[in-house]
Design a protein around this motif. Structure first.
Motif, PDB file in Angstrom:
ATOM      1  N   GLY A  98      69.968  56.736  91.604  1.00  0.00           N
ATOM      2  CA  GLY A  98      68.655  56.236  91.204  1.00  0.00           C
ATOM      3  C   GLY A  98      68.015  57.111  90.141  1.00  0.00           C
ATOM      4  O   GLY A  98      67.380  56.613  89.199  1.00  0.00           O
ATOM      5  N   HIS A  99      68.192  58.414  90.289  1.00  0.00           N
ATOM      6  CA  HIS A  99      67.664  59.347  89.285  1.00  0.00           C
ATOM      7  C   HIS A  99      68.344  59.129  87.930  1.00  0.00           C
ATOM      8  O   HIS A  99      67.679  59.036  86.889  1.00  0.00           O
ATOM      9  N   HIS A 100      69.686  59.025  87.939  1.00  0.00           N
ATOM     10  CA  HIS A 100      70.401  58.816  86.684  1.00  0.00           C
ATOM     11  C   HIS A 100      70.031  57.473  86.060  1.00  0.00           C
ATOM     12  O   HIS A 100      69.940  57.345  84.834  1.00  0.00           O
ATOM     13  N   PHE A 101      69.813  56.471  86.911  1.00  0.00           N
ATOM     14  CA  PHE A 101      69.392  55.171  86.388  1.00  0.00           C
ATOM     15  C   PHE A 101      68.025  55.288  85.717  1.00  0.00           C
ATOM     16  O   PHE A 101      67.788  54.687  84.662  1.00  0.00           O
ATOM     17  N   GLY A 102      67.121  56.065  86.334  1.00  0.00           N
ATOM     18  CA  GLY A 102      65.803  56.272  85.732  1.00  0.00           C
ATOM     19  C   GLY A 102      65.910  56.920  84.360  1.00  0.00           C
ATOM     20  O   GLY A 102      65.187  56.561  83.426  1.00  0.00           O
ATOM     21  N   THR A 103      66.828  57.877  84.233  1.00  0.00           N
ATOM     22  CA  THR A 103      67.059  58.510  82.939  1.00  0.00           C
ATOM     23  C   THR A 103      67.573  57.502  81.917  1.00  0.00           C
ATOM     24  O   THR A 103      67.139  57.472  80.762  1.00  0.00           O
ATOM     25  N   SER A 104      68.512  56.651  82.363  1.00  0.00           N
ATOM     26  CA  SER A 104      69.069  55.632  81.467  1.00  0.00           C
ATOM     27  C   SER A 104      68.018  54.590  81.101  1.00  0.00           C
ATOM     28  O   SER A 104      67.985  54.092  79.966  1.00  0.00           O
ATOM     29  N   LEU A 105      67.135  54.270  82.042  1.00  0.00           N
ATOM     30  CA  LEU A 105      66.059  53.316  81.751  1.00  0.00           C
ATOM     31  C   LEU A 105      65.071  53.902  80.745  1.00  0.00           C
ATOM     32  O   LEU A 105      64.557  53.198  79.861  1.00  0.00           O
ATOM     33  N   THR A 106      64.812  55.208  80.858  1.00  0.00           N
ATOM     34  CA  THR A 106      63.969  55.885  79.876  1.00  0.00           C
ATOM     35  C   THR A 106      64.609  55.823  78.493  1.00  0.00           C
ATOM     36  O   THR A 106      63.942  55.560  77.484  1.00  0.00           O
ATOM     37  N   THR A 107      65.916  56.044  78.445  1.00  0.00           N
ATOM     38  CA  THR A 107      66.657  55.945  77.183  1.00  0.00           C
ATOM     39  C   THR A 107      66.538  54.535  76.602  1.00  0.00           C
ATOM     40  O   THR A 107      66.347  54.357  75.392  1.00  0.00           O
ATOM     41  N   HIS A 108      66.632  53.546  77.463  1.00  0.00           N
ATOM     42  CA  HIS A 108      66.518  52.154  77.017  1.00  0.00           C
ATOM     43  C   HIS A 108      65.147  51.886  76.396  1.00  0.00           C
ATOM     44  O   HIS A 108      65.041  51.216  75.353  1.00  0.00           O
ATOM     45  N   LEU A 109      64.108  52.414  77.003  1.00  0.00           N
ATOM     46  CA  LEU A 109      62.766  52.233  76.444  1.00  0.00           C
ATOM     47  C   LEU A 109      62.622  52.937  75.102  1.00  0.00           C
ATOM     48  O   LEU A 109      61.933  52.452  74.199  1.00  0.00           O
ATOM     49  N   HIS A 110      63.255  54.098  74.949  1.00  0.00           N
ATOM     50  CA  HIS A 110      63.275  54.759  73.637  1.00  0.00           C
ATOM     51  C   HIS A 110      63.917  53.849  72.606  1.00  0.00           C
ATOM     52  O   HIS A 110      63.460  53.764  71.459  1.00  0.00           O
ATOM     53  N   ARG A 111      65.005  53.172  73.005  1.00  0.00           N
ATOM     54  CA  ARG A 111      65.706  52.295  72.074  1.00  0.00           C
ATOM     55  C   ARG A 111      64.810  51.159  71.586  1.00  0.00           C
ATOM     56  O   ARG A 111      64.734  50.879  70.393  1.00  0.00           O
ATOM     57  N   ILE A 112      64.161  50.486  72.528  1.00  0.00           N
ATOM     58  CA  ILE A 112      63.450  49.268  72.149  1.00  0.00           C
ATOM     59  C   ILE A 112      62.054  49.535  71.595  1.00  0.00           C
ATOM     60  O   ILE A 112      61.480  48.675  70.931  1.00  0.00           O
ATOM     61  N   LYS A 113      61.519  50.742  71.825  1.00  0.00           N
ATOM     62  CA  LYS A 113      60.180  51.052  71.323  1.00  0.00           C
ATOM     63  C   LYS A 113      60.204  52.030  70.153  1.00  0.00           C
ATOM     64  O   LYS A 113      59.190  52.206  69.472  1.00  0.00           O
ATOM     65  N   ASN A 114      61.360  52.682  69.948  1.00  0.00           N
ATOM     66  CA  ASN A 114      61.479  53.674  68.878  1.00  0.00           C
ATOM     67  C   ASN A 114      60.387  54.737  68.959  1.00  0.00           C
ATOM     68  O   ASN A 114      59.804  55.148  67.957  1.00  0.00           O
ATOM     69  N   GLY A 115      60.101  55.145  70.158  1.00  0.00           N
ATOM     70  CA  GLY A 115      59.061  56.157  70.330  1.00  0.00           C
ATOM     71  C   GLY A 115      59.173  56.821  71.681  1.00  0.00           C
ATOM     72  O   GLY A 115      60.182  56.711  72.365  1.00  0.00           O
ATOM     73  N   THR A 116      58.131  57.512  72.072  1.00  0.00           N
ATOM     74  CA  THR A 116      58.153  58.240  73.332  1.00  0.00           C
ATOM     75  C   THR A 116      57.882  57.293  74.491  1.00  0.00           C
ATOM     76  O   THR A 116      57.233  56.265  74.350  1.00  0.00           O
ATOM     77  N   THR A 117      58.397  57.658  75.660  1.00  0.00           N
ATOM     78  CA  THR A 117      58.190  56.879  76.875  1.00  0.00           C
ATOM     79  C   THR A 117      57.826  57.834  77.993  1.00  0.00           C
ATOM     80  O   THR A 117      57.697  59.043  77.801  1.00  0.00           O
ATOM     81  N   LEU A 118      57.687  57.277  79.179  1.00  0.00           N
ATOM     82  CA  LEU A 118      57.426  58.103  80.350  1.00  0.00           C
ATOM     83  C   LEU A 118      58.576  59.075  80.583  1.00  0.00           C
ATOM     84  O   LEU A 118      59.740  58.710  80.453  1.00  0.00           O
ATOM     85  N   ASP A 119      58.260  60.315  80.920  1.00  0.00           N
ATOM     86  CA  ASP A 119      59.299  61.252  81.321  1.00  0.00           C
ATOM     87  C   ASP A 119      59.723  60.918  82.739  1.00  0.00           C
ATOM     88  O   ASP A 119      58.884  60.579  83.580  1.00  0.00           O
TER      89      ASP A 119
END
Length: 309
Positions: free
Chosen positions: A189-210
């Motif tokens: 679940g933790h690794h998935f959260g990291t990957s989901l954060t990466t996904h948000l970086h991709r689609i927003k081209n900016g910072t997301t929740l840590d």
């Protein structure tokens, strides 16, 4: 990361000998999970897509393809479907559709079968339910950028809540079981959260929740299907008379008695457990490259069946 004092191959070899005397779970995470969060996710997804299709009869393949077309439309394109959490959701969808066209019953709720470790008590940490719910939703929103951002942020916030330390959970929360398989699922679940954060970086081209998944518990319980003290003596006797490969692995992983926190079998179980929980982390080490990936997935191009109009 991992067992710095004990190579993973030595730990795995030692575990194979130990399981003869004391069965304990295979802690390795699902290959789908590891492959779809790696830098080569698109290649792994194409291979999985073709493998699933190849396993179906002509009629089943027709129904499978129609199911995908109904979900994604005649163009068959999935935005960012070749990378990360979207790739994982597609892999899960392929497996789900394949089981359905074979006539198997598939639940549309609860932990996704095969993606997480089955717990002997039937308990799954809350992250498992959150991740499973998100992955089932993604195919229906992947091509809707605003909805994808909205839902991804919402589920990321929920994962952060799911990963709260025990003292912050509150009196009405279910007390998490600190055993080996539950902790592997929690770490996934933790690794998935990291990957989901990466996904948000991709689609927003900016910072997301840590994303912070919390630390590891000190009082972890290992579910050994044996009497550890008795089985441990049998295991040690077997090591002494075994071939050089086994004895070298034992010396590599257990240098002296001070290395052993509890019983020797619990120690061996912990060695392979630590390697397993870090496996997805190794797949995600190139974070900058992962964030830079923007690959869509073309279902139509890789379809083995006719993508009818």
């Amino acid at each position: 990361m991992g067992n710095q004092q004990c190579p993973a191959e030595d730990a795995a070899h030692l575990a194979s000998v130990a399981r003869v005397f004391c069965p304990f779970p295979d802690y390795n995470p699902s290959p789908l999970f590891v492959n779809m969060v790696s830098i080569n996710s698109s290649l792994h997804l194409r291979n999985h897509y073709r493998a699933v299709q190849s396993s179906l009869s002509p009629k089943q393949l027709e129904d499978f393809t129609q199911g995908l077309r109904t979900t994604f439309g005649r163009e068959g394109k999935v935005t960012l479907g070749g990378v990360g959490v979207v790739a994982l959701s597609l892999a899960v969808l392929f497996d789900t559709l394949a089981r359905q066209v074979r006539g198997e019953w598939v639940s549309d709720s609860g932990p996704i079968p095969g993606l997480f470790l089955k717990n002997m008590r039937g308990y799954y940490p809350p992250q498992v339910h959150t991740v499973s719910e998100y992955l089932r939703l993604v195919p229906y929103i992947a091509n809707n950028p605003s909805r994808m951002i909205e839902e991804s942020e919402r589920y990321l916030k929920q994962l952060i809540i799911d990963c709260q330390p025990l003292e912050k959970l509150g009196e009405n929360k279910t007390f998490p079981v600190k055993d080996d398989t539950t902790e592997v699922n929690r770490v996934l679940g933790h690794h998935f959260g990291t990957s989901l954060t990466t996904h948000l970086h991709r689609i927003k081209n900016g910072t997301t929740l840590d994303f912070n998944g919390g630390g590891q518990p000190d009082d972890l319980i290992f579910n050994l299907n044996c009497e550890p003290e008795i089985a441990g003596k049998e295991f040690l006797a077997e090591v002494k008379k075994s071939d050089s490969r086994t004895q070298e692995a034992f010396k590599s992983c257990i240098k002296d008695s001070e290395d052993i926190e509890k019983t020797v079998l619990e120690h061996v179980a912990k060695l392979v457990w630590v390697d397993a929980i870090f496996m997805p982390a190794f797949a995600m080490v190139h974070q900058e490259l992962l964030i830079a990936q923007r690959e869509d997935f073309d279902l139509k191009a890789d379809a083995l069946g006719k993508w009818v109009e």
